[in-house]
Design a protein around this motif. Structure first.
Motif, mmCIF file in Angstrom:
data_model
loop_
_atom_site.group_PDB
_atom_site.id
_atom_site.type_symbol
_atom_site.label_atom_id
_atom_site.label_comp_id
_atom_site.label_asym_id
_atom_site.label_seq_id
_atom_site.Cartn_x
_atom_site.Cartn_y
_atom_site.Cartn_z
ATOM 1 N N ARG A 8 0.690 -1.777 -0.295
ATOM 2 C CA ARG A 8 -0.462 -0.204 0.155
ATOM 3 C C ARG A 8 0.867 1.158 -0.146
ATOM 4 N NH1 ARG A 8 -5.321 1.117 1.876
ATOM 5 N NH2 ARG A 8 -5.200 3.298 2.837
ATOM 6 N N LEU A 9 0.816 2.272 -1.179
ATOM 7 C CA LEU A 9 1.058 2.962 -1.132
ATOM 8 C C LEU A 9 0.806 4.078 -0.759
ATOM 9 C CD1 LEU A 9 3.616 5.430 -2.319
ATOM 10 C CD2 LEU A 9 2.948 4.775 -4.663
ATOM 11 N N THR A 10 1.144 5.116 0.316
ATOM 12 C CA THR A 10 0.175 6.292 0.334
ATOM 13 C C THR A 10 1.329 7.760 -0.047
ATOM 14 O OG1 THR A 10 -1.261 5.055 2.320
ATOM 15 C CG2 THR A 10 -0.520 7.695 2.170
ATOM 16 N N ALA A 11 0.579 8.386 -0.851
ATOM 17 C CA ALA A 11 1.378 9.646 -2.018
ATOM 18 C C ALA A 11 0.813 10.668 -1.060
ATOM 19 C CB ALA A 11 2.064 9.470 -3.034
ATOM 20 N N THR A 36 -5.145 -0.387 -7.771
ATOM 21 C CA THR A 36 -6.621 0.236 -6.910
ATOM 22 C C THR A 36 -6.292 1.095 -6.081
ATOM 23 O OG1 THR A 36 -6.736 -1.707 -4.519
ATOM 24 C CG2 THR A 36 -7.802 -2.035 -6.861
ATOM 25 N N GLY A 37 -7.520 1.780 -5.703
ATOM 26 C CA GLY A 37 -7.288 3.003 -4.708
ATOM 27 C C GLY A 37 -8.338 4.173 -5.091
ATOM 28 N N PHE A 38 -7.271 5.230 -4.574
ATOM 29 C CA PHE A 38 -8.711 6.049 -5.368
ATOM 30 C C PHE A 38 -6.654 7.595 -4.629
ATOM 31 C CE2 PHE A 38 -8.403 5.802 -0.197
ATOM 32 C CZ PHE A 38 -7.418 7.332 0.065
ATOM 33 N N VAL A 47 -2.824 16.905 -3.064
ATOM 34 C CA VAL A 47 -3.673 15.080 -3.758
ATOM 35 C C VAL A 47 -3.084 14.134 -2.918
ATOM 36 C CG1 VAL A 47 -4.149 14.124 -5.665
ATOM 37 C CG2 VAL A 47 -4.149 16.417 -5.643
ATOM 38 N N GLN A 48 -3.887 13.754 -1.942
ATOM 39 C CA GLN A 48 -3.293 12.766 -1.449
ATOM 40 C C GLN A 48 -3.607 11.171 -1.955
ATOM 41 O OE1 GLN A 48 -5.818 10.765 1.800
ATOM 42 N NE2 GLN A 48 -4.306 9.573 2.444
ATOM 43 N N ILE A 49 -2.600 10.903 -2.340
ATOM 44 C CA ILE A 49 -3.260 9.171 -3.775
ATOM 45 C C ILE A 49 -2.303 8.016 -2.610
ATOM 46 C CG2 ILE A 49 -2.103 7.644 -5.727
ATOM 47 C CD1 ILE A 49 -1.055 10.659 -6.618
ATOM 48 N N VAL A 50 -3.479 6.846 -2.789
ATOM 49 C CA VAL A 50 -3.620 5.438 -1.921
ATOM 50 C C VAL A 50 -3.872 4.825 -2.502
ATOM 51 C CG1 VAL A 50 -4.697 4.036 0.083
ATOM 52 C CG2 VAL A 50 -4.581 6.161 0.452
ATOM 53 N N ALA A 51 -2.799 3.657 -3.096
ATOM 54 C CA ALA A 51 -2.389 2.761 -3.856
ATOM 55 C C ALA A 51 -2.277 1.652 -3.268
ATOM 56 C CB ALA A 51 -1.673 2.883 -5.846
ATOM 57 N N GLN A 52 -2.625 0.799 -3.596
ATOM 58 C CA GLN A 52 -2.656 -1.412 -3.451
ATOM 59 C C GLN A 52 -2.440 -2.149 -4.816
ATOM 60 O OE1 GLN A 52 -4.509 -1.409 0.651
ATOM 61 N NE2 GLN A 52 -5.563 -2.652 -0.955
ATOM 62 N N GLY A 53 -1.425 -2.857 -4.438
ATOM 63 C CA GLY A 53 -1.066 -4.395 -5.305
ATOM 64 C C GLY A 53 0.432 -4.566 -5.694
ATOM 65 N N PRO A 54 0.628 -5.008 -6.354
ATOM 66 C CA PRO A 54 2.613 -5.266 -6.594
ATOM 67 C C PRO A 54 3.642 -4.543 -6.458
ATOM 68 C CG PRO A 54 0.566 -6.567 -8.126
ATOM 69 C CD PRO A 54 0.075 -5.712 -8.196
ATOM 70 N N ARG A 55 3.860 -4.143 -5.319
ATOM 71 C CA ARG A 55 5.300 -3.429 -4.726
ATOM 72 C C ARG A 55 5.509 -2.816 -5.929
ATOM 73 N NH1 ARG A 55 7.832 -1.226 -0.392
ATOM 74 N NH2 ARG A 55 9.422 0.225 -0.624
ATOM 75 N N GLY A 56 6.149 -3.433 -6.867
ATOM 76 C CA GLY A 56 6.405 -2.577 -8.724
ATOM 77 C C GLY A 56 5.666 -2.177 -8.514
ATOM 78 N N ALA A 57 4.626 -2.012 -9.635
ATOM 79 C CA ALA A 57 3.339 -1.586 -9.577
ATOM 80 C C ALA A 57 3.441 -0.183 -8.852
ATOM 81 C CB ALA A 57 2.372 -2.421 -9.381
ATOM 82 N N CYS A 58 3.325 0.257 -7.837
ATOM 83 C CA CYS A 58 3.394 0.704 -7.132
ATOM 84 C C CYS A 58 4.764 2.032 -7.014
ATOM 85 C CB CYS A 58 3.068 0.362 -5.108
ATOM 86 S SG CYS A 58 1.327 -0.309 -4.884
ATOM 87 N N GLU A 59 5.017 1.089 -7.164
ATOM 88 C CA GLU A 59 7.080 1.812 -7.612
ATOM 89 C C GLU A 59 7.388 3.052 -8.899
ATOM 90 O OE1 GLU A 59 9.445 -1.127 -7.016
ATOM 91 O OE2 GLU A 59 9.447 -1.261 -4.364
ATOM 92 N N GLN A 60 5.923 1.683 -9.608
ATOM 93 C CA GLN A 60 5.899 3.111 -10.947
ATOM 94 C C GLN A 60 5.968 4.278 -11.086
ATOM 95 O OE1 GLN A 60 5.542 -1.149 -13.434
ATOM 96 N NE2 GLN A 60 6.449 -0.434 -14.851
ATOM 97 N N LEU A 61 4.218 3.482 -10.280
ATOM 98 C CA LEU A 61 3.367 4.929 -10.389
ATOM 99 C C LEU A 61 3.920 6.031 -9.425
ATOM 100 C CD1 LEU A 61 0.744 6.293 -10.102
ATOM 101 C CD2 LEU A 61 -0.234 5.038 -8.262
ATOM 102 N N LEU A 62 4.907 5.534 -8.021
ATOM 103 C CA LEU A 62 5.397 6.633 -7.592
ATOM 104 C C LEU A 62 6.576 7.357 -8.043
ATOM 105 C CD1 LEU A 62 6.316 7.989 -4.729
ATOM 106 C CD2 LEU A 62 7.522 5.992 -4.150
#
Length: 94
Positions: A8-11, A36-38, A47-62
């Protein structure tokens, strides 16, 4: 955590990121990555972003959030990692 393990990434994205299509852009990137997330406007202009899923995909989003090729102007991104909580369906703009 390894790349395939869910995370879970919170940014918190600082800068001129409200009223410029930033949440829509983030939602599109997250869905492309299978997350998934918002993305939610905060009263202080972030802007607050919460994203969940594979760690690698979260790192790509970040990485995409930090790259500067986004709507508006990102000044900085503060991120926090945690274990995923409850199932989140889809990725929405709030």
């Amino acid at each position: 955590m390894s790349e395939g393990v869910d995370a879970r990434l919170t940014a918190w994205v600082h800068g001129h990121v409200q009223g410029v299509g930033f949440r829509w852009w983030t939602r599109s990137r997250a869905l492309e990555l299978g997350l998934t997330g918002f993305a939610s406007n905060r009263p202080d202009g972030r802007v607050q972003i919460v994203a969940q899923g594979p760690r690698g995909a979260c790192e790509q989003l970040l990485g995409l959030l930090q790259c500067g090729d986004t709507p508006g102007r990102v000044e900085k991104v503060i991120s926090e990692w945690s274990e995923p909580v409850d199932s989140i369906i889809g990725f929405v703009e709030r």
